[in-house]
Scaffold this motif. Sequence first.
Motif, short mmCIF file in Angstrom:
data_model
loop_
_atom_site.label_atom_id
_atom_site.label_comp_id
_atom_site.label_asym_id
_atom_site.label_seq_id
_atom_site.Cartn_x
_atom_site.Cartn_y
_atom_site.Cartn_z
N UNK A 24 -5.94 -6.61 -1.77
CA UNK A 24 -7.26 -6.00 -1.96
C UNK A 24 -7.80 -5.62 -0.59
N UNK A 31 -14.46 -2.23 -2.72
CA UNK A 31 -13.15 -2.87 -2.72
C UNK A 31 -12.20 -2.07 -3.59
N UNK A 32 -10.93 -2.11 -3.24
CA UNK A 32 -9.88 -1.54 -4.09
C UNK A 32 -8.69 -2.49 -4.10
N UNK A 33 -8.01 -2.51 -5.23
CA UNK A 33 -6.78 -3.29 -5.33
C UNK A 33 -5.58 -2.33 -5.25
N UNK A 48 -2.58 4.98 1.85
CA UNK A 48 -2.86 6.37 1.49
C UNK A 48 -4.30 6.73 1.79
N UNK A 51 -7.05 5.61 -0.61
CA UNK A 51 -7.58 4.24 -0.55
C UNK A 51 -8.79 4.18 0.38
N UNK A 86 -1.76 -12.50 -1.18
CA UNK A 86 -0.88 -13.67 -1.08
C UNK A 86 -1.65 -14.96 -0.85
N UNK A 87 -2.94 -14.95 -1.21
CA UNK A 87 -3.75 -16.16 -1.07
C UNK A 87 -4.45 -16.29 0.26
N UNK B 52 -5.19 -15.92 -4.96
CA UNK B 52 -4.25 -14.80 -4.96
C UNK B 52 -4.68 -13.71 -5.94
N UNK B 53 -4.26 -12.50 -5.68
CA UNK B 53 -4.61 -11.37 -6.54
C UNK B 53 -3.49 -11.19 -7.57
N UNK B 55 -1.89 -8.94 -10.27
CA UNK B 55 -1.80 -7.61 -10.90
C UNK B 55 -0.60 -7.56 -11.85
N UNK B 59 1.09 -4.25 -13.53
CA UNK B 59 2.47 -3.85 -13.21
C UNK B 59 3.33 -3.75 -14.48
N UNK B 63 5.26 -0.44 -15.99
CA UNK B 63 6.66 -0.42 -16.41
C UNK B 63 6.82 0.23 -17.79
N UNK B 73 -2.67 9.95 -11.35
CA UNK B 73 -3.29 8.70 -10.94
C UNK B 73 -3.78 7.99 -12.20
N UNK B 102 -13.65 -3.58 -8.25
CA UNK B 102 -12.50 -3.40 -7.35
C UNK B 102 -11.34 -2.82 -8.16
N UNK B 103 -11.35 -1.51 -8.35
CA UNK B 103 -10.36 -0.93 -9.26
C UNK B 103 -8.94 -0.91 -8.69
N UNK B 104 -7.98 -1.04 -9.60
CA UNK B 104 -6.58 -0.85 -9.26
C UNK B 104 -6.20 0.54 -9.74
N UNK B 105 -5.91 1.41 -8.79
CA UNK B 105 -5.57 2.80 -9.11
C UNK B 105 -4.21 3.09 -8.49
N UNK B 106 -3.31 3.63 -9.28
CA UNK B 106 -1.95 3.89 -8.78
C UNK B 106 -1.54 5.30 -9.14
N UNK B 107 -0.77 5.91 -8.24
CA UNK B 107 -0.20 7.23 -8.52
C UNK B 107 1.21 7.02 -9.04
N UNK B 109 4.54 8.39 -9.43
CA UNK B 109 5.35 9.47 -8.88
C UNK B 109 6.76 9.42 -9.43
N UNK B 111 9.21 10.18 -7.73
CA UNK B 111 10.03 9.69 -6.62
C UNK B 111 10.01 8.17 -6.51
N UNK B 112 9.08 7.49 -7.23
CA UNK B 112 9.07 6.02 -7.20
C UNK B 112 10.37 5.44 -7.75
#
Lengths: 134, 119
Positions: A24, A31-33, A48, A51, A86-87, B52-53, B55, B59, B63, B73, B102-107, B109, B111-112
């Motif tokens: 994060x 904040x962003x995750x 990127x 972000x 990672x805490x 810890x975070x 996600x 994830x 998948x 995105x 605190x958003x989780x935003x992913x592209x 791709x 190519x990933x």
Amino acid sequence: MYTLTFEALHEYDAGLPGITVPVELSAGDASVKVTAKLDSGSTYCVFRRARGEALGFDIESGVPQWISTATGSFLTYGHNVTLSGLGFALDVMVYFAVDEWYNRDVLGRYGFRQQLNLGVVDYEGKLYIGRYTA
Amino acid sequence: MQEQIVINEVGAFIPRTLFGHKEQIVTELAHAGVFALAEVAPPPPQIRRVPPIDLSRELQWLKEHRHEYLEQWVALEGDQLIAHGSQAREVYAAARAAGIKSPFVEFISTSDELPFGGW
């Protein structure tokens, strides 16, 4: 024989490309995750452009830093954030790529790896983490 | 023998006797205003323990659904798709409008799917 001790364990999906680490980024109230890749070859933590913009930064107002890669170089700008993952959390400068074609979020040496002791058992997808102490 | 760093309007002269004494050189140059001391020896960041975070659900969603949103995105909260689109700014804005701090935003791709080559 050498012995290191660690405080935390992160289990990652060894089937995904690279070592994926949920982190994060925080700056002020924003904040962003992100899922970043642990990159043993990267000097800096580089994210990127999107972000940084999501955190409210004017990217080009930061500290300029060119980054060299195997296929060329690209321009980034550094901004101070709180990086959590990672805490652990630490206040560091990370870099945001200027160009939107840059499509990686990576954790490099300065601002992350240098502050932590990391042990990798890649076959099992296990990353052990501890604080670096001099 | 000259044993002092000399700084004048021309520049800075470091005598050979000081070669190898990095700390002294750096400190004297910093005190003379050649560069800011903070740039020379930044204090190591203080590391704090935090939760810890997690996600893992996001994830897992990626998948299972990535093929449906290639080159887009996506904003995810757990296993819920909150927003998607071609512009990161708009997807972040939609996630925040949905109340996610605190958003989780992913592209996603194409190519990933290639092996990651690092630098």
